[in-house]
Scaffold this active site. Sequence first.
Site, PDB file in Angstrom:
ATOM      1  N   SER A   1      13.198   0.111   1.838  1.00 37.64           N
ATOM      2  CA  SER A   1      12.758  -1.230   1.450  1.00 37.64           C
ATOM      3  C   SER A   1      12.200  -1.123   0.037  1.00 37.64           C
ATOM      4  O   SER A   1      11.345  -0.272  -0.229  1.00 37.64           O
ATOM      5  CB  SER A   1      11.697  -1.737   2.428  1.00 37.64           C
ATOM      6  OG  SER A   1      11.500  -3.115   2.214  1.00 37.64           O
ATOM      7  N   GLU A   2      12.681  -1.962  -0.878  1.00 34.96           N
ATOM      8  CA  GLU A   2      12.431  -1.708  -2.299  1.00 34.96           C
ATOM      9  C   GLU A   2      10.975  -1.892  -2.726  1.00 34.96           C
ATOM     10  O   GLU A   2      10.604  -1.503  -3.817  1.00 34.96           O
ATOM     11  CB  GLU A   2      13.359  -2.547  -3.190  1.00 34.96           C
ATOM     12  CG  GLU A   2      13.196  -4.042  -3.109  1.00 34.96           C
ATOM     13  CD  GLU A   2      14.189  -4.669  -2.140  1.00 34.96           C
ATOM     14  OE1 GLU A   2      14.592  -3.989  -1.172  1.00 34.96           O
ATOM     15  OE2 GLU A   2      14.551  -5.839  -2.354  1.00 34.96           O
ATOM     16  N   ASN A   3      10.142  -2.489  -1.860  1.00 35.73           N
ATOM     17  CA  ASN A   3       8.728  -2.576  -2.202  1.00 35.73           C
ATOM     18  C   ASN A   3       8.017  -1.232  -2.058  1.00 35.73           C
ATOM     19  O   ASN A   3       6.813  -1.146  -2.306  1.00 35.73           O
ATOM     20  CB  ASN A   3       8.027  -3.649  -1.358  1.00 35.73           C
ATOM     21  CG  ASN A   3       8.225  -3.444   0.123  1.00 35.73           C
ATOM     22  OD1 ASN A   3       9.331  -3.180   0.588  1.00 35.73           O
ATOM     23  ND2 ASN A   3       7.157  -3.545   0.879  1.00 35.73           N
TER      24      ASN A   3
END
Lengths: 231, 207
Positions: free
Chosen positions: B46-48
């Site tokens: 998840s890119e966060n």
Amino acid sequence: MKNKIFKNAKEALFDVNSGASIMSGGFGLCGIPENCIEQLSKMDIKDLSVISNNIGNSGRGLVKLLKKNMIKKAYCSYVGGNPDLEEKILSNTIDLELIPQGTFSERIRAHGMGIRAFYTPTGYGTLIGEGKEVKEFDRPCILETSLGADFAIIKAQKADSFGNLWFKEAARNFSPLMAMAATTTIVEVEEIVELGGIKAEDVHLSGIFVQRVFQGSHYENAIEFLKVSEE
Amino acid sequence: MSWSKIEMAKEALGLIPDGASINLGIGLPTLISEILPKKHDYIIHSENGVLGVGARPTKEQVSPTLINAGKETISVIPGASFFDSSTSFGMIRGGHIDYCILGGMEVDCERSLANWMIPGKKITGMGGAMDLVNGAKNVIVMMTHQNKDGTTKLVKQCTLPLTGKAVVNTIVTDFGVFQFDQEKFKVLKLAAGVSLNDLGSRELFVE
């Protein structure tokens, strides 16, 4: 070691004036500096340049500054989930620079690391690449310049008096990068610990990048979309 | 009869081998996390700033600092890690993520994708999509085949602002699964009851 502890948001933000550029950490509402934003929203300042992935979300966070028309220019990557910002963009009442999220974080990191610019494939052949220098490596890449600011306001879970920081779970996101890229970095925390209270090998961001720390209070720590297992 | 959203998610997941690292975009692709088998070998990014996203959390596990890029609460699996956004996008841009699955507004037969704005009408921003389409090893677009007015989203050339130029590998719609062959959409699979004539401009599609 220099003691960087301030009493509260009001004292830590004493020299933020109109026209300042401010980086604000957080992804959506996760890890946002709630106390700093609240304090900024009470100050008589305007024409701010704000650099933040979402400029608030779901009516909260930096939306407080948006609604008071304190933001002249916004730099962000994502508007979805922020109807207040979308409205300002579509009615042309805010100056906006939309930046792909990876380029956004890397431009900020680069500034803190002394890198003036870099080539990336992201955005090539799109509106983002228009007017930017293109260079062919294994594939065409565009030149992106670093991005700094006068202030960074960020939240960490723990800090010591030197400003060494420890972040909880996925709350880290843009905050350490912004801390490196700003002239003055102001950190609010859930907990201030003694020097050595964060073991040296567990320090996520060295205090060299931090100028001011204060103990935050009244954290909302809002969840935008609560999803729970039914089992 | 076109596929349901869950059937689309199953088709997309079927394209991905065990053990692959996957980034799931906001919107339709999040359905894939709903249909993952209890035990699987995928590594969800998840890119966060999370690698190793697990199932939905129990009430006890819920934490405001444990979210995915869609800002939904998540859990993490043993072996997961957290990192800053620069490292996260380094994983993407550096080619360390095997698959990304994104939503779409238009895909054209030159393999370009548009999915971040409709000029004058709607702007969501590109978020991480421009980095993902240029960085992930395989790019899958998952979207409905048609707009609400019945026009097709698989077109000769995108009219909306691009997310990436010549970046898409596979498209999964409610009508079928498509790849590319000499600037045409190659039909890999069609939903039961869907014919070649339903897909859009007939000359853009080959079997």
